[in-house]
Design an enzyme around this catalytic site. Sequence first.
Site, PDB file in Angstrom:
ATOM      1  N   HIS A  47       0.840  -1.207   0.000  1.00 18.90           N
ATOM      2  CA  HIS A  47       0.000   0.000   0.000  1.00 18.90           C
ATOM      3  C   HIS A  47       0.878   1.262   0.000  1.00 18.90           C
ATOM      4  CE1 HIS A  47      -3.622   2.385   1.356  1.00 18.90           C
ATOM      5  NE2 HIS A  47      -2.656   3.180   1.764  1.00 18.90           N
ATOM      6  N   GLU A  48       1.805   1.332   0.921  1.00 18.51           N
ATOM      7  CA  GLU A  48       2.654   2.526   1.019  1.00 18.51           C
ATOM      8  C   GLU A  48       3.525   2.683  -0.219  1.00 18.51           C
ATOM      9  OE1 GLU A  48       2.025   4.762   3.162  1.00 18.51           O
ATOM     10  OE2 GLU A  48       0.726   3.550   4.446  1.00 18.51           O
ATOM     11  N   HIS A  58       1.749   4.586  -2.834  1.00 17.91           N
ATOM     12  CA  HIS A  58       1.869   6.042  -2.693  1.00 17.91           C
ATOM     13  C   HIS A  58       3.225   6.500  -3.228  1.00 17.91           C
ATOM     14  CE1 HIS A  58      -1.791   6.698  -0.517  1.00 17.91           C
ATOM     15  NE2 HIS A  58      -1.448   5.982   0.537  1.00 17.91           N
ATOM     16  N   HIS A 115       3.359   6.655  -6.911  1.00 15.19           N
ATOM     17  CA  HIS A 115       2.590   7.815  -7.374  1.00 15.19           C
ATOM     18  C   HIS A 115       3.505   9.048  -7.349  1.00 15.19           C
ATOM     19  CE1 HIS A 115      -1.606   9.987  -7.043  1.00 15.19           C
ATOM     20  NE2 HIS A 115      -1.079  10.104  -8.227  1.00 15.19           N
TER      21      HIS A 115
END
Length: 713
Positions: A495-496, A499, A502
């Site tokens: 998940h991290e 980010h 991104h």
Amino acid sequence: MLGAGRLRGLGTRAAPLWPGRAGSRGLGARIRARGVSTSWSPVGAAFNVKPQGRRLDLFGERRGLFGVPELSAPEGFRVAQENALRKADLLVQRVCSMAPGPQTVLIFDELSDSLCRVADLADFVKIAHPEPAFREAAEEACTSIGTAVEKLNTNVELYRSLQKLLADKKLVDSLDPETRRVAELFMFDFEISGIHLDKEKRKRAVDLNVKILDLSNTFLMGTNFPNKIEKHLLPEHIHQNFVVAGNHVIVDGLHAESPDDLVREAAYKIFLHPNAGQLRCLEELLSNRDLLAKLVGYCTYSHRALQGTLAQSPETVMQFLEKLSDKLSERTIRDFEMIRGMKMKLNPQNSELMPWDPPYYSGVIRAERYNIEPSLYCPFFSLGACMEGLNTLFGRLLGITLYAEQPAKGEVWCEGVRKLAVVHESEGLLGYIYCDFFQRAGKPHQDCHFTIRGGRLKEDGDYQLPVVVLMLNLPHPSRNLPTLLTPGMMENLFHEMGHAMHSMLGRTRYQHVTGTRCPTDFAEVPSILMEYFANDHRVVSQFARHYQTGQSLPKNMVSRLCESKKVGAAADMQLQVFYAALDQIYHGKHPLTASTTDILRETQEKFYGLPYVPNTAWQLRFSHLVGYGAKYYSYLMSRAVASMVWKECFRRDPFNRTAGERYRREMLAHGGGKEPMLMVQGMLQKCPSIDDFVSALVSDLDPDFETFLMDSE
Ligand SMILES: [Zn+2]
């Protein structure tokens, strides 16, 4: 221009802060770790093998935190902050004295960059640095830059320079979409200070902003405050579950995982018992937000908060939540029946299902049905294996490799922080990720992504590379044992990293919209999408190897884990819908039609299904009302988009390069520089409806037929 509390960035320095250092350690070599029979790729080794006596770099130049030369000592923060403020002054003068044009936006962004580069870095250092002197210096820098930003937000001359641009229709039409959007975003930040109003109203807006900030801080503190009750009012045998002080029992949380029904019930009723001061604080916060929104020209706070988001309006959000609630309701009822069944089995005398029951009994059912004891999984998820998995995935999808680099002396704040260079096969270095993965005393518990420096195109044509930190709380490796992750930790890592990618792949012209600086309801799309990869057996099986034997994680263990997550998931989602609806109503039309507690009761009955418990006020513990005000629905909406992207583009082949490139081009590259719905359309190659959003979320709850076939084999 610069959002309160959340700074956005302005400015460049003469010398490059991040000279590309090619030498990544042991490139291409297979490293054999002591006592570990499995060989890892360089990035896997960097995370699985304890550095064998850090290279002693006695004569190397000390470079300062994140390579910022001034920051080799705490005093450097003052220098950095003074430089930033001086530069900001020059830029303000420059932009105020020039004719409006695209250059105006560029200078606004540079102004923002020069301040944010200090403030964002300091924001991180003040909570994460192990040395108090650094934390204090960083705190001071945050405060002084915050004050400067407030001044800029009320600087009428600066505002006029942007207004002149936006008022000239011909000029605006000549701007490219990203420049126009960024100009509008800066304007949007200005307007919340009431700068466009007459003097009297402007003063009122400033006062309201100050009051809201105060109330927010007070409310946030109150959400954690323990409640106490006289000892004799609680059965003695449950005292031991709480802290006992003198004649009182102190309750500091919901104890939702306690196996004792009575403990959960007592905790729920005591912890959620309304506190008159906190209640007043919430009501004042909501009504002041409403006043501010009306003053600056919106009919509700929610209308203001949702401008420029994926959902765009409170009406769309409510429609989304209502449709989702309708579609979930049957599944939720089935979930509640199943959970009630388990309660009846374990506690036949008292089997009425209450709001303090679902998390605990869902856990019991999960453990009974699926053998998912974390210790069975951990040996397959060594940190190095997981990092290799991410490296392979990004390599195949996007042509990207992660290289572990040796940080320079003084560059990182703590031993054990790893630095990753993110390199594209033809474009070269894209940015840096600092991995602060291991537990230490005083470190915040939440897993988090921090933007330290945003990407942007500089005036000289170079691209300022993005720099981020990923913070996790993993156990340290020991001499013979690498760090082993539970499935939940592995999913969080993915998940991290979503980010971080991104941030790395955003190639916006302006740092104001770099990577994750995008609307809240879009920000979690890339990270939640990574969770879909983390739960796909084709992805997991190519990296989950036993750290001793090298054996792969069996497919049915991956499937079992995925299926176990669906236990009680409808009821869980229904709870989130209830919270999101509550947040919308609180930030909707004022004056509210009833007290916040009455609204909670009504909304709970309509959107959740389990009864409201008299004399409780859960809303007083709802800390996200502060940070997410009117945007709590964001997580559900981001999940809906991620689910659609997964199903349409990656489910058939999670390593598909064409889909990966499209994902980069249509979504990641734009950061917040493009309207989110246009990015979603570009990715899905169609315009999804609210019904599509809802179906995507609900279909994820269906059991996977294949797993049942496999289990019966
Ligand atoms: Zn996230």
